[in-house]
Design an enzyme around this catalytic site. Structure first.
Site, short mmCIF file in Angstrom:
data_model
loop_
_atom_site.label_atom_id
_atom_site.label_comp_id
_atom_site.label_asym_id
_atom_site.label_seq_id
_atom_site.Cartn_x
_atom_site.Cartn_y
_atom_site.Cartn_z
N SER A 46 7.86 4.76 -5.04
CA SER A 46 7.38 3.57 -4.33
C SER A 46 6.40 2.73 -5.14
O SER A 46 6.18 1.56 -4.81
CB SER A 46 6.74 3.97 -3.00
OG SER A 46 5.69 4.90 -3.20
N ASP A 280 -2.73 0.38 0.84
CA ASP A 280 -2.50 1.15 2.06
C ASP A 280 -3.02 2.59 1.99
O ASP A 280 -2.62 3.42 2.78
CB ASP A 280 -1.01 1.15 2.40
CG ASP A 280 -0.16 1.73 1.27
OD1 ASP A 280 -0.73 2.24 0.29
OD2 ASP A 280 1.08 1.68 1.37
N HIS A 283 -0.84 3.08 -2.30
CA HIS A 283 -0.37 2.11 -3.28
C HIS A 283 -1.46 1.08 -3.58
O HIS A 283 -2.41 0.92 -2.82
CB HIS A 283 0.89 1.42 -2.76
CG HIS A 283 1.95 2.39 -2.35
ND1 HIS A 283 2.12 2.78 -1.03
CD2 HIS A 283 2.88 3.06 -3.06
CE1 HIS A 283 3.11 3.66 -0.96
NE2 HIS A 283 3.59 3.85 -2.17
#
Length: 316
Positions: A46, A280, A283
């Site tokens: 991610s 978040d 990240h």
């Protein structure tokens, strides 16, 4: 955590390749010609997923993408990721996710990264644990024309510094946290992983004499930012811009949930994401990604220490 691709991103650039010994100074590359990279192929999780997991399962929701794209763009950030800044620096269009075939062009490469991807296969469900069904070997298998000779390996970042983890630490024992408030044992795992990755890259360089393979110390870049957050114009490194992770509650970015005391909350974005490092809790914000990109693209944290624009030259 050792199986995770978090921070361990392999970037393969079509045409040529790199790797070498580490030095704090940038190698004098004035006599080396600049490289032309017509395409980039990225593998990862991610931290570099530009829409793969969103295409495979559920689209990314607001407020992700608000700072740059002004809409959700399949990225776990308020804007661009490190791979986006690399593409821009090399004059290549932002990478399209391989799993998204709608209106997608692979003329300038493709992004095989998916959120939750691991290095080794894990028999778990994305719906239950968030582990991607597209681990590294599957990503590489999808890239059947894997013939590039310029490869970048980004090592593991300081996982013990992730705010989603450190915010839950209360009354730690002496030595549990380091001087930056990061969980020391977790960072030690990342450091050992990086040591073994570096050794593997060295072996690859010997085996692939015509390849240019570069090892980039992303751990150092991220830890430098965390250590000097305020002097670099950011707030406390432990602050989370989007999400609520307090008092035993975990409400992720953009979600509306009822917490333990019965209150329903919506976790939107903070007022100024550009002043926060963590988007978040896991990240990075676009601003932090941009800072890291500026710190590494000149080659000062690369082995060999060449700027990325000259990374097609194999140095043995």
């Amino acid at each position: 955590m050792m199986n995770s691709l978090l921070g361990v991103v392999v970037i393969s650039i079509v045409g040529f390749t790199i790797i070498a010994a580490y030095d704090d100074k940038v190698m004098d590359s004035t006599e080396l010609a600049g490289c032309e990279f017509p395409a980039i192929y990225n593998f990862g999780d991610s931290n570099s997923d530009t829409g793969g997991i969103a295409a495979a399962f559920f689209p990314m929701g607001a407020p992700c993408g608000e700072s740059y794209f002004h809409r959700p763009a399949g990225r776990a950030s308020d804007g661009r990721l490190l791979i986006d800044f690399i593409a821009e620096h090399l004059g290549v269009a932002h990478l399209s996710p391989y799993l998204d075939t709608l209106g997608t062009s692979y003329r300038h490469g493709a992004n095989f990264a998916t959120g939750g991807a691991t290095i080794r296969r894990i028999n778990e469900s994305w719906f239950e644990t968030g582990v991607s069904p597209f681990p590294l070997d599957i990503q590489v298998e999808h890239h059947t024309q894997f013939k590039e000779r310029t490869t970048y390996f980004y090592n593991q970042g300081p996982i013990g510094c992730l705010p989603v983890v450190t915010v839950k630490v209360k009354d730690p024992a002496p030595g549990y946290l380091d001087e930056q408030g990061c969980i020391k044992d977790q960072n030690d795992i990342a450091i050992e992983f990086n040591k073994q990755l570096s050794n593997l890259v060295t072996k690859l360089r010997i085996e692939l004499q015509e390849a240019a393979i570069t090892y980039v110390d992303l751990y150092r870049a991220k830890y430098e930012l965390i250590s000097n957050a305020k002097s670099q114009g950011f707030e406390e490194a432990s602050k989370i811009c989007c999400g609520y992770h307090e008092n035993g509650n975990d409400v992720w970015c953009g979600k509306k949930e009822r917490i333990n005391n019965g209150t329903e909350i919506y976790t939107g974005s903070c007022d100024n994401p550009s002043a926060v490092i963590s988007w978040d809790g896991v990240h990075y914000t676009e601003a932090a990604n941009h800072w890291i990109a500026n710190y590494i693209l000149n080659g000062s944290l690369s082995n060999p220490p060449l700027p990325i624009t000259k990374a097609c030259h194999p140095l043995h």
